[in-house]
Design a protein around this motif. Structure first.
Motif, short mmCIF file in Angstrom:
data_model
loop_
_atom_site.label_atom_id
_atom_site.label_comp_id
_atom_site.label_asym_id
_atom_site.label_seq_id
_atom_site.Cartn_x
_atom_site.Cartn_y
_atom_site.Cartn_z
N HIS A 56 0.95 -1.17 0.04
CA HIS A 56 0.02 -0.03 -0.19
C HIS A 56 0.93 1.24 0.05
O HIS A 56 2.05 1.15 0.23
CB HIS A 56 -1.05 -0.04 0.97
CG HIS A 56 -0.42 0.29 2.57
ND1 HIS A 56 0.38 -0.61 3.35
CD2 HIS A 56 -0.43 1.59 3.22
CE1 HIS A 56 0.65 0.12 4.19
NE2 HIS A 56 0.33 1.35 4.34
N HIS A 58 0.24 5.76 0.54
CA HIS A 58 -0.68 6.68 1.26
C HIS A 58 -0.99 7.80 0.46
O HIS A 58 -0.21 8.29 -0.31
CB HIS A 58 -0.22 7.10 2.81
CG HIS A 58 -0.55 6.17 3.60
ND1 HIS A 58 -1.66 6.22 4.53
CD2 HIS A 58 0.12 5.15 4.06
CE1 HIS A 58 -1.72 5.10 5.24
NE2 HIS A 58 -0.45 4.36 5.07
N GLU A 63 4.64 7.56 7.26
CA GLU A 63 4.72 6.55 8.25
C GLU A 63 6.08 6.35 9.01
O GLU A 63 6.97 6.30 8.23
CB GLU A 63 3.94 5.28 7.92
CG GLU A 63 2.55 5.20 7.47
CD GLU A 63 2.00 3.88 7.17
OE1 GLU A 63 0.91 3.64 7.35
OE2 GLU A 63 2.86 3.34 6.19
N TYR A 65 7.87 3.47 11.32
CA TYR A 65 7.42 2.25 11.83
C TYR A 65 8.75 1.97 12.86
O TYR A 65 9.82 2.07 12.57
CB TYR A 65 7.60 0.86 10.80
CG TYR A 65 6.53 0.87 9.91
CD1 TYR A 65 6.48 1.61 8.59
CD2 TYR A 65 5.40 0.00 10.20
CE1 TYR A 65 5.48 1.36 7.90
CE2 TYR A 65 4.23 -0.10 9.24
CZ TYR A 65 4.40 0.90 8.11
OH TYR A 65 3.25 0.83 7.15
N ARG A 97 4.69 0.12 0.06
CA ARG A 97 5.42 -0.72 1.23
C ARG A 97 4.58 -2.08 1.64
O ARG A 97 3.33 -2.20 1.29
CB ARG A 97 5.47 0.26 2.31
CG ARG A 97 3.88 0.39 3.04
CD ARG A 97 3.72 1.74 3.61
NE ARG A 97 3.67 2.79 2.65
CZ ARG A 97 3.71 4.15 3.04
NH1 ARG A 97 3.64 4.45 4.02
NH2 ARG A 97 4.25 5.02 1.92
N GLN A 113 1.36 7.30 11.97
CA GLN A 113 1.32 7.91 10.53
C GLN A 113 0.61 9.36 10.86
O GLN A 113 -0.19 9.83 11.87
CB GLN A 113 0.59 7.26 9.69
CG GLN A 113 -1.13 6.75 9.91
CD GLN A 113 -1.68 6.02 8.99
OE1 GLN A 113 -2.17 6.85 7.87
NE2 GLN A 113 -1.91 5.08 9.12
ZN ZN Z 1 0.01 2.72 5.97
#
Ligand code: ZN
Length: 131
Positions: A56, A58, A63, A65, A97, A113
């Motif tokens: 996916h 955005h 984001e 992580y 990603r 995010q």
């Molecule tokens: Zn995401």
């Protein structure tokens, strides 16, 4: 799947728990329970040798992580990046990603995010030190 529990709210704050991170399973988003207005935060744990079943991107949000446990691989625009507990991965909105667990222990992470380019100040520029 763990359940997020709101523990306390007050004027301008909220406290919640997702329970024991060592036994945490699945994925939980906490924006709504905490009443966050500038970001979404989620906790995720993937069992051994599993992958997020989709890639996916955005529209607006970058984001971050933060890997809490285990080892895995992030595939970012086709490039595989190995990560492990302590790794921090920042992904711009337009980057495709996906992540997967590559070992037998759980792959546990926090994902934050927020809208890219929206932060106007941070830390020393935003803090008001009180006595
Ligand atoms: Zn995401």
């Amino acid at each position: 799947m763990n359940e997020t529990k709101l523990q306390k709210t007050g004027k301008g704050y909220s406290v919640a728990t997702i329970g024991d991170l060592n036994s945490f399973k699945g994925k939980v988003f906490v924006k709504n329970v905490l009443g966050l207005t500038s970001m979404e935060v989620s906790f995720g744990t993937m069992p051994e040798n599993t992958a997020v079943p989709f890639f996916h991107k955005h529209k607006q949000n970058e984001e971050v992580y933060i890997i809490l446990g285990g080892k895995g691989v992030f595939t970012l625009d086709g490039e595989d990046i190995e990560v492990e507990a302590g790794s921090i991965v920042c992904v711009a909105p337009e980057v495709s990603r996906c992540n997967r667990n590559t070992v037998k222990e759980p792959f546990t992470y926090i994902c934050i995010q927020a809208k890219a380019q929206s932060l106007e100040q941070a830390v020393a520029d935003d803090a008001i030190i009180e006595q």
